[in-house]
Design a protein around this motif. Structure first.
Motif, mmCIF file in Angstrom:
data_model
loop_
_atom_site.group_PDB
_atom_site.id
_atom_site.type_symbol
_atom_site.label_atom_id
_atom_site.label_comp_id
_atom_site.label_asym_id
_atom_site.label_seq_id
_atom_site.Cartn_x
_atom_site.Cartn_y
_atom_site.Cartn_z
ATOM 1 N N LEU A 101 -10.118 13.722 15.457
ATOM 2 C CA LEU A 101 -10.051 14.494 14.334
ATOM 3 C C LEU A 101 -8.807 13.644 13.599
ATOM 4 O O LEU A 101 -7.750 13.361 14.193
ATOM 5 N N GLY A 102 -8.913 13.419 12.346
ATOM 6 C CA GLY A 102 -7.953 12.735 11.641
ATOM 7 C C GLY A 102 -7.875 11.214 11.848
ATOM 8 O O GLY A 102 -6.675 10.434 11.159
ATOM 9 N N ASN A 103 -8.477 10.872 12.688
ATOM 10 C CA ASN A 103 -8.584 9.151 13.080
ATOM 11 C C ASN A 103 -9.526 8.544 12.313
ATOM 12 O O ASN A 103 -10.689 8.650 12.328
ATOM 13 N N ASP A 104 -9.133 7.306 11.397
ATOM 14 C CA ASP A 104 -9.939 6.522 10.667
ATOM 15 C C ASP A 104 -10.057 5.134 11.365
ATOM 16 O O ASP A 104 -10.594 4.342 10.630
ATOM 17 N N ASP A 105 -9.699 4.937 12.489
ATOM 18 C CA ASP A 105 -9.923 3.691 12.839
ATOM 19 C C ASP A 105 -11.420 3.397 13.461
ATOM 20 O O ASP A 105 -11.768 4.158 14.172
ATOM 21 N N ASP A 251 -18.138 4.818 5.981
ATOM 22 C CA ASP A 251 -16.858 4.456 4.786
ATOM 23 C C ASP A 251 -16.720 5.715 4.164
ATOM 24 O O ASP A 251 -17.117 5.674 2.935
ATOM 25 N N LEU A 252 -16.070 6.679 4.962
ATOM 26 C CA LEU A 252 -15.739 7.882 4.147
ATOM 27 C C LEU A 252 -14.099 7.977 3.855
ATOM 28 O O LEU A 252 -13.432 7.304 4.572
ATOM 29 N N THR A 258 -12.825 14.250 7.874
ATOM 30 C CA THR A 258 -12.360 15.450 8.770
ATOM 31 C C THR A 258 -13.101 16.715 8.538
ATOM 32 O O THR A 258 -13.368 17.440 9.307
ATOM 33 N N ALA A 259 -13.747 16.720 7.147
ATOM 34 C CA ALA A 259 -14.635 17.645 7.074
ATOM 35 C C ALA A 259 -15.813 17.527 7.864
ATOM 36 O O ALA A 259 -16.679 18.707 8.453
#
Length: 348
Positions: A101-105, A251-252, A258-259
């Motif tokens: 959650l909250g991780n874009d790596d 690629d969001l 998160t949603a």
């Protein structure tokens, strides 16, 4: 005054006949002493034997019911084991989603996708469990594999891609990056969720019947002994897994990802609740089955007691008669032997 003779041969034959009859009676008495029952209940009881036959039929019916209950017990146990595996798969996805959650790596998201794919495979394998050649989660369609796998060629995959592309075209969304939070939530709730809660589920995922197998466990009691893959617990798991696999690594924007994560968590938590409810339903069946077996055992003992009362013999009396008969037979043997030795030659 007139006299007549009796040959020793006639006397010997009479003795042999007496011995033969005595031996037959001895066999019957030995059987009665050993079993505690009449050797020939029909001959001994006469008209009363019909009651004995009825009680024996009831005993056989109870024994047959106990045997089928053993199969039902194994079926329920295997189903519970499969549901436990499915529940753990749901927990695994939930844990993975919380961790990302909250991780874009990208690397971390790819690892999460692999974990979720593994959980989905484990879930599908458990849902397709077999027992005695029957699929336990197919409802009454026991000869059909209930749940389809999710891969690049699956119908569920094609349906998702079609729904996503149609939604993007209808809403003028050029790339995944252009999704807003509101649009993503709308896409999930109005396009994807109905595919899993509605009739398309039967096309893309499940071939199971909604009707479960019901098993008779006593003369007047029937319980549910299987489940199926059309329950909301299974549907919501598949929904959560597909959303995670197909969208988290895209690629969001961070807010949209998160949603997606939150929506997937919500569905997988609903799945866990649904699986636990299904397990509880089968657990009730297991408890009722245990009580039914206890009742059957008590009935068998009571019926057996009645049969013993009807067919039972006084073992002490039978033993006394047997000993007396043995003495009689031994005496007959002795007399026969002496008669065989009688000859006129001995008196000449």
């Amino acid at each position: 005054m007139k006299t007549s003779y009796v040959s020793n041969l006639a006397v010997q034959n009479a003795m042999r006949s007496t011995i033969a009859l005595g031996q037959l009676e001895l066999i019957k008495l030995q059987q009665e002493v050993t079993t505690g029952k009449y050797a020939d209940a029909g001959a001994a009881l006469g008209a009363t034997s019909s009651r004995s036959v009825s009680l024996k039929n009831e005993l056989e019916r109870l024994a047959s019911l106990k045997e089928t209950n053993a199969i039902v017990k194994q079926r329920l146990s295997a189903s519970q084991s499969a549901l436990e595996t499915m529940r753990k798969a749901a927990e695994q996805i939930n844990t993975t989603l919380i961790a990302t959650l909250g991780n874009d790596d990208t690397t971390r998201l790819n690892i999460a996708k692999t974990d979720i794919n593994g959980a989905l495979s484990s879930f599908v394998a458990a849902a397709n469990i077999q027992f005695n050649g029957e699929f336990l989660m197919s409802g009454i369609n026991t000869d059909i594999k209930p749940l389809a796998e999710y891969n690049a060629t699956s119908l569920a995959k094609a349906s998702f891609v079609t729904a996503r592309d149609d939604y993007m075209d209808a809403n003028g969304i050029a790339t995944m990056k252009d999704f807003t939070v509101a649009q993503m939530n709308d896409f999930i709730t109005t396009k994807i969720e109905p595919m899993y809660t509605g009739s398309q589920w039967d096309t893309d995922w499940s071939q199971a019947s909604d009707q479960n197998i019901m098993s008779r466990i006593s003369a007047n009691e029937v319980v549910q002994s299987t489940t199926n893959t059309n329950t909301m617990g299974v549907r919501k798991f598949a929904l959560a897994a597909v959303l995670s696999i197909e969208l988290l690594g895209e690629d969001l924007s961070s807010d949209v990802r998160t949603a997606v994560n939150m929506a997937s968590q919500n569905y997988v938590q609903q799945s866990s609740t649904g699986i636990i409810e299904t397990s509880s339903t089968l657990g009730i069946s297991e408890a009722r089955l245990k009580k039914a077996d206890t009742s059957i055992d008590a009935q068998k003992k009571l019926v057996q007691l009645h049969i013993t009362d009807i067919e039972g013999v006084d073992v002490y009396e039978a033993s006394t008669r047997m000993n007396a008969l043995l003495t009689q037979i031994e005496t007959s043997y002795t007399l026969t032997s002496r008669l065989q030795q009688m000859s006129l030659i001995n008196f000449l």
